[in-house]
Scaffold this motif. Sequence first.
Motif, mmCIF file in Angstrom:
data_model
loop_
_atom_site.group_PDB
_atom_site.id
_atom_site.type_symbol
_atom_site.label_atom_id
_atom_site.label_comp_id
_atom_site.label_asym_id
_atom_site.label_seq_id
_atom_site.Cartn_x
_atom_site.Cartn_y
_atom_site.Cartn_z
ATOM 1 N N ASN A 259 0.821 -1.203 0.000
ATOM 2 C CA ASN A 259 0.000 0.000 0.000
ATOM 3 C C ASN A 259 0.859 1.259 0.000
ATOM 4 O OD1 ASN A 259 -2.629 1.447 0.374
ATOM 5 N ND2 ASN A 259 -1.664 2.055 2.289
ATOM 6 N N THR A 260 1.927 1.279 0.804
ATOM 7 C CA THR A 260 2.815 2.438 0.835
ATOM 8 C C THR A 260 3.523 2.611 -0.501
ATOM 9 O OG1 THR A 260 3.180 2.087 3.201
ATOM 10 C CG2 THR A 260 4.739 3.509 2.066
ATOM 11 N N VAL A 261 3.971 1.513 -1.077
ATOM 12 C CA VAL A 261 4.606 1.558 -2.392
ATOM 13 C C VAL A 261 3.666 2.174 -3.423
ATOM 14 C CG1 VAL A 261 5.410 0.115 -4.297
ATOM 15 C CG2 VAL A 261 6.203 -0.343 -1.976
ATOM 16 N N GLU A 262 2.408 1.747 -3.406
ATOM 17 C CA GLU A 262 1.446 2.276 -4.374
ATOM 18 C C GLU A 262 1.170 3.757 -4.128
ATOM 19 O OE1 GLU A 262 0.441 0.793 -7.061
ATOM 20 O OE2 GLU A 262 1.638 -0.959 -6.481
ATOM 21 N N ARG A 263 1.134 4.176 -2.868
ATOM 22 C CA ARG A 263 0.939 5.592 -2.569
ATOM 23 C C ARG A 263 2.120 6.429 -3.058
ATOM 24 N NH1 ARG A 263 -0.460 6.922 3.384
ATOM 25 N NH2 ARG A 263 -0.829 8.943 2.414
ATOM 26 N N LEU A 264 3.317 5.918 -2.909
ATOM 27 C CA LEU A 264 4.488 6.626 -3.423
ATOM 28 C C LEU A 264 4.441 6.715 -4.950
ATOM 29 C CD1 LEU A 264 7.255 5.089 -1.137
ATOM 30 C CD2 LEU A 264 6.643 7.513 -1.245
ATOM 31 N N LYS A 265 4.082 5.632 -5.574
ATOM 32 C CA LYS A 265 3.999 5.640 -7.034
ATOM 33 C C LYS A 265 2.920 6.599 -7.525
ATOM 34 C CE LYS A 265 4.373 1.611 -9.127
ATOM 35 N NZ LYS A 265 4.162 0.158 -9.405
ATOM 36 N N ALA A 266 1.817 6.690 -6.770
ATOM 37 C CA ALA A 266 0.759 7.639 -7.125
ATOM 38 C C ALA A 266 1.234 9.082 -6.987
ATOM 39 C CB ALA A 266 -0.465 7.398 -6.246
#
Length: 323
Positions: free
Chosen positions: A280-287
């Motif tokens: 989830n954190t990875v996806e938030r960073l990518k967003a």
Amino acid sequence: MQHPTTRRLILAGAGSLLAAPAIAQGWEPNRPLRIVVTYPPGGVNDIVARIVAEPLSRELEQPVVVENRAGAGGNIGTQHVIQSPPDGYTILLGTTALFGVNPIVYASSGIDAVRDTTSLGLLGQVANILSVIPGKVEATDLRSFIAEAKRRPMVYGSVGNGSSSHLSATVFMQMAGIEATHVPYRGSSPLVAAMLAKDVDFGFDTSATSTAHIRSGAFRPLAVTTTVRASALPEVPTMQEAGLPGYDLGIWFNLAVAKRTPAPAVARLREALGKAMSQNTVERLKAAFVDPIAVPVTENDAWIAASAGRWQQITRDARIAAD
């Protein structure tokens, strides 16, 4: 320049910071922690810190507060962390500029993040983007922009003197054989405001803070500073693709604590950060247009020291001096 290990370890999706294999024992925080961001709110450093602070707080079962301490190219905040009690409660949101540029640009300060901090883990990387202002600049590609810059005076903005933004521009102009007047701003938000107001002809800022304005048409992107295209803007060529062979200036972020922080606190914070870097954190960073990276925790300090050393050499060669 970008370390080859970075490219191999860019996360394709799921992943973590490869936390220490052993469960940390002997230290647990019993009051709120702070992540010190050395630039004003709203920029990519602030964005990254706030994304990571939330899951880190859950893992440590204590509030993790983001505190902005801007000034002196990031040295004010860096010095605050280094001089705070080395107890694990004050954490630095580190950047390429703090570790790889400031020890050269602000050599008289005596502040050296490589020497004076211990890294908890790398968080991600972004490219700086060379963007020009439609209506002020006619060029639509890098070669025509260089030609235009040789014909007339230009003004460019950066996020601060000695920043990776400033260094990206300086190296670009040296390689392109052009000159322009530098206006340093106090972070990404003031730079973006100046670019939107057409106070400058061009600027270098990160994909995290430039992408929305590029997509709206307010900025015209010409190239990214890394050797691979930014995932947020795959249509924008790299500097090398656009005509400057050898140009490679990627930007990374990490969390760090003062060097004298006890080993049990460092181990516990590394463990918590490794778990906080969930899918989830990875996806938030990518967003937020930040491409996550991972380096094994046992190699972290050595990796950062090597990367910082390369940036320091680039800074010496660019002959950037503090204002």
